[in-house]
Design an enzyme around this catalytic site. Structure first.
Site, PDB file in Angstrom:
ATOM      1  N   CYS A  73       5.855   3.337  15.814  1.00  0.00           N
ATOM      2  CA  CYS A  73       6.555   3.534  14.553  1.00  0.00           C
ATOM      3  C   CYS A  73       7.347   2.272  14.256  1.00  0.00           C
ATOM      4  O   CYS A  73       7.331   1.322  15.020  1.00  0.00           O
ATOM      5  CB  CYS A  73       7.424   4.778  14.587  1.00  0.00           C
ATOM      6  SG  CYS A  73       8.777   4.645  15.730  1.00  0.00           S
ATOM      7  N   GLY A  97       0.830  -1.197   0.000  1.00  0.00           N
ATOM      8  CA  GLY A  97       0.000   0.000   0.000  1.00  0.00           C
ATOM      9  C   GLY A  97       0.866   1.249   0.000  1.00  0.00           C
ATOM     10  O   GLY A  97       0.545   2.250  -0.641  1.00  0.00           O
ATOM     11  N   THR A  98       1.966   1.178   0.707  1.00  0.00           N
ATOM     12  CA  THR A  98       2.901   2.311   0.760  1.00  0.00           C
ATOM     13  C   THR A  98       3.380   2.682  -0.640  1.00  0.00           C
ATOM     14  O   THR A  98       3.392   3.862  -1.019  1.00  0.00           O
ATOM     15  CB  THR A  98       4.105   1.934   1.650  1.00  0.00           C
ATOM     16  OG1 THR A  98       3.623   1.769   2.992  1.00  0.00           O
ATOM     17  CG2 THR A  98       5.191   2.982   1.609  1.00  0.00           C
ATOM     18  N   ALA A 131      -2.756  -5.873   0.230  1.00  0.00           N
ATOM     19  CA  ALA A 131      -3.190  -7.272   0.347  1.00  0.00           C
ATOM     20  C   ALA A 131      -3.220  -7.776   1.781  1.00  0.00           C
ATOM     21  O   ALA A 131      -4.122  -8.507   2.174  1.00  0.00           O
ATOM     22  CB  ALA A 131      -2.258  -8.157  -0.483  1.00  0.00           C
ATOM     23  N   THR A 151       9.513  -7.839 -12.257  1.00  0.00           N
ATOM     24  CA  THR A 151       8.771  -9.098 -12.364  1.00  0.00           C
ATOM     25  C   THR A 151       7.728  -9.175 -11.242  1.00  0.00           C
ATOM     26  O   THR A 151       8.038  -8.905 -10.084  1.00  0.00           O
ATOM     27  CB  THR A 151       9.756 -10.286 -12.285  1.00  0.00           C
ATOM     28  OG1 THR A 151      10.719 -10.115 -13.334  1.00  0.00           O
ATOM     29  CG2 THR A 151       9.037 -11.609 -12.448  1.00  0.00           C
ATOM     30  N   ASN A 176      -6.499   4.489  10.088  1.00  0.00           N
ATOM     31  CA  ASN A 176      -5.992   3.241  10.656  1.00  0.00           C
ATOM     32  C   ASN A 176      -5.863   3.293  12.174  1.00  0.00           C
ATOM     33  O   ASN A 176      -5.910   2.270  12.843  1.00  0.00           O
ATOM     34  CB  ASN A 176      -4.646   2.887  10.020  1.00  0.00           C
ATOM     35  CG  ASN A 176      -3.705   4.055   9.914  1.00  0.00           C
ATOM     36  OD1 ASN A 176      -4.017   5.059   9.268  1.00  0.00           O
ATOM     37  ND2 ASN A 176      -2.556   3.964  10.548  1.00  0.00           N
TER      38      ASN A 176
END
Ligand code: PLP
Length: 354
Positions: free
Chosen positions: A301, A70-71, A185, A221, A139
Site C-alpha cells: 500500500c 488514472g486514479t 500515462a 490548467t 495489476n
C-alpha cells in the site's frame, strides 16, 4: 551489476523518445487557454496529445478528458454518474473500490474473473439505471477479464460499462465495447501526472469545476508537459508481439517450489504473481532489492507496508499463501537474461527457506 527493474505495473520506465522530446517542450509551456503565440503553442501540444491518446483508445479526440492520473479518471467515471447504481468487481484497483461507498461488489472465480452470467443476473435483479466498472487486466495478477462479454451483458440491460484499461497498453490489444475507458500515462512510458478518461457514450458530471478546460469536464490548467509526454508515449505503444518470456520464467519458479497465482487464466504477458510458501513477501522484497531486483508485492500500500491483498482474498487464496506472493512485472526491453538472473536470486531465497 546493473539493477533489473521488474516493477513495470507500478510505473513503466520513461520511453527514451519521450525523454529526448522533453527539453523541446520545456520551452513551450504557456497556458493553453491564452490566446497569444505562447498559449497557442501549448494548446497545440495538448491537442496533438489528445489525438494520440484517442488513436490508442480507438475514440474521437474530443472524447478524451485529460486528468492528473488514472486514479482521478476512475473517480470521474464512477462519481460522475451519482444517480446510477454502481457494480464493480471485487478485484478492482483501490481507486475504483473507494470511489463510491455505495458500490456493489461482483464476486470473481478462483482465477479472479467475473462471470458474465453473474453480472447479467445482478443487473436483472434491479430496474434502476446502472454503471458497471470492470478492469481489463489486473495489476497484481495480470488476469484478464472477459471484457467483450461483460460489456455486452451490461449494455444489453442499458447499463453503462466502464473499463479500467491502465495495464493494457503495449502488452495486449486495447479492449472494445466500453462506454468509458481509463488510461494512465506513467504505465505506458510517459510521466506521472497525466491520465485520461475516454468517453464513447454518456458524459460524466465534472468533479473538478472552475475554468472551462477539457470542455467543462475537468477544470484546471492542463499539465502540458505530462500531457505531451502521454501523447507521444501513447503514439509509440505497440499493440502486438510482446516478447514471450513469461512461460519460461514461470516454469523455472514452479520447478523450485513457486506457486503461480491466476495460472490457468488468460493473463498479461508481462506479469507473474508468484507465491513462495513459508517466506513472507516483505522478506522476499527486501532480499531481492538488496540483490539488485526491483519487484513488488501485489499488496504494497502507499505507506510501503505490506497488507493483505484484496485481489488474492477475492480469489479465495488463503492468507498464508497470499502473504508470500510477490509480483514480477516486466517490459518490452526486459531480456531473457534479466529474468534468468532474477530467477537465480529467487531460487537462492527458496533454497534458504527449504
Ligand atoms: N488502475 C489500475 C489497474 C492500476 O494498476 C493503477 C495504478 O497502479 C491505477 C488504476 C491508478 O493509476 P495512477 O497511478 O495513474 O493513479
Amino acid at each position: 551489476m546493473a539493477r533489473v527493474y521488474l516493477d513495470h505495473n507500478a510505473t513503466a520506465p520513461l520511453r527514451p523518445e519521450v525523454r529526448d522530446a522533453i527539453p523541446g517542450w520545456l520551452g513551450r509551456l504557456g497556458n493553453p487557454s491564452s490566446v497569444h503565440a505562447e498559449g497557442r503553442g501549448a494548446r497545440r501540444l495538448v491537442e496533438e496529445a489528445r489525438a494520440q491518446v484517442a488513436a490508442l483508445a480507438g475514440a474521437k479526440p474530443e472524447r478524451v478528458v485529460f486528468t492528473a492520473s488514472g486514479t482521478e479518471a476512475n473517480n470521474l467515471a464512477l462519481r460522475g454518474f451519482p444517480d446510477r447504481r454502481l457494480l464493480v468487481s471485487a478485484v478492482e484497483h483501490a481507486s475504483v473500490l473507494a470511489a463510491r461507498p455505495d458500490a456493489e461488489l461482483l464476486p470473481v472465480d478462483g482465477l479472479g474473473r467475473v462471470d458474465p452470467a453473474v453480472l447479467a443476473a445482478a443487473l436483472a435483479g434491479d430496474p434502476r439505471p446502472a454503471l458497471v466498472s470492470i478492469m481489463a487486466a489486473n495489476n497484481e495478477t495480470g488476469v484478464l477479464q472477459p471484457v467483450s462479454e461483460l460489456a455486452a451483458a451490461a449494455r444489453g440491460t442499458g447499463a453503462l460499462f466502464h473499463c479500467d484499461a491502465v495495464q493494457m497498453p503495449g502488452r495486449l490489444p486495447m479492449p472494445g465495447g466500453w462506454d468509458l475507458l481509463t488510461l494512465s500515462a506513467h504505465k505506458l512510458g510517459g510521466l506521472t501526472g497525466a491520465g485520461a478518461l475516454v468517453l464513447a457514450g454518456a458524459d460524466p458530471a465534472a468533479l473538478v469545476r472552475g475554468g472551462g478546460q477539457e470542455r467543462g469536464r475537468r477544470a484546471g490548467t492542463e499539465g502540458v508537459l505530462a500531457i505531451a509526454a502521454f501523447g507521444l508515449a501513447a503514439s509509440l505503444v505497440e499493440a502486438e508481439g510482446f516478447p514471450d518470456l513469461r512461460a519460461a520464467l514461470e516454469s523455472t519458479l514452479v520447478a523450485n517450489g513457486g506457486k503461480i497465482l491466476g495460472a490457468g487464466a488468460e493473463r498479461l504477458p508481462n506479469t507473474v504473481c508468484v507465491a513462495l510458501p513459508g517466506v513472507a513477501a516483505e522478506t522476499q522484497l527486501m532480499a531481492l532489492d538488496l540483490a539488485g531486483f526491483a519487484i513488488s508485492s501485489g499488496s504494497a500500500c502507499s505507506s510501503g507496508k505490506v497488507g493483505r491483498s484484496h485481489v488474492l482474498a477475492a480469489m479465495g487464496v488463503g492468507p498464508d499463501l497470499a502473504g508470500s506472493a510477490i509480483r514480477v512485472s516486466f517490459g518490452r526491453l526486459t531480456t531473457a537474461q534479466d529474468l534468468t538472473r532474477f530467477a537465480a536470486a529467487w531460487i537462492g531465497l527458496a533454497r534458504k527457506a527449504a
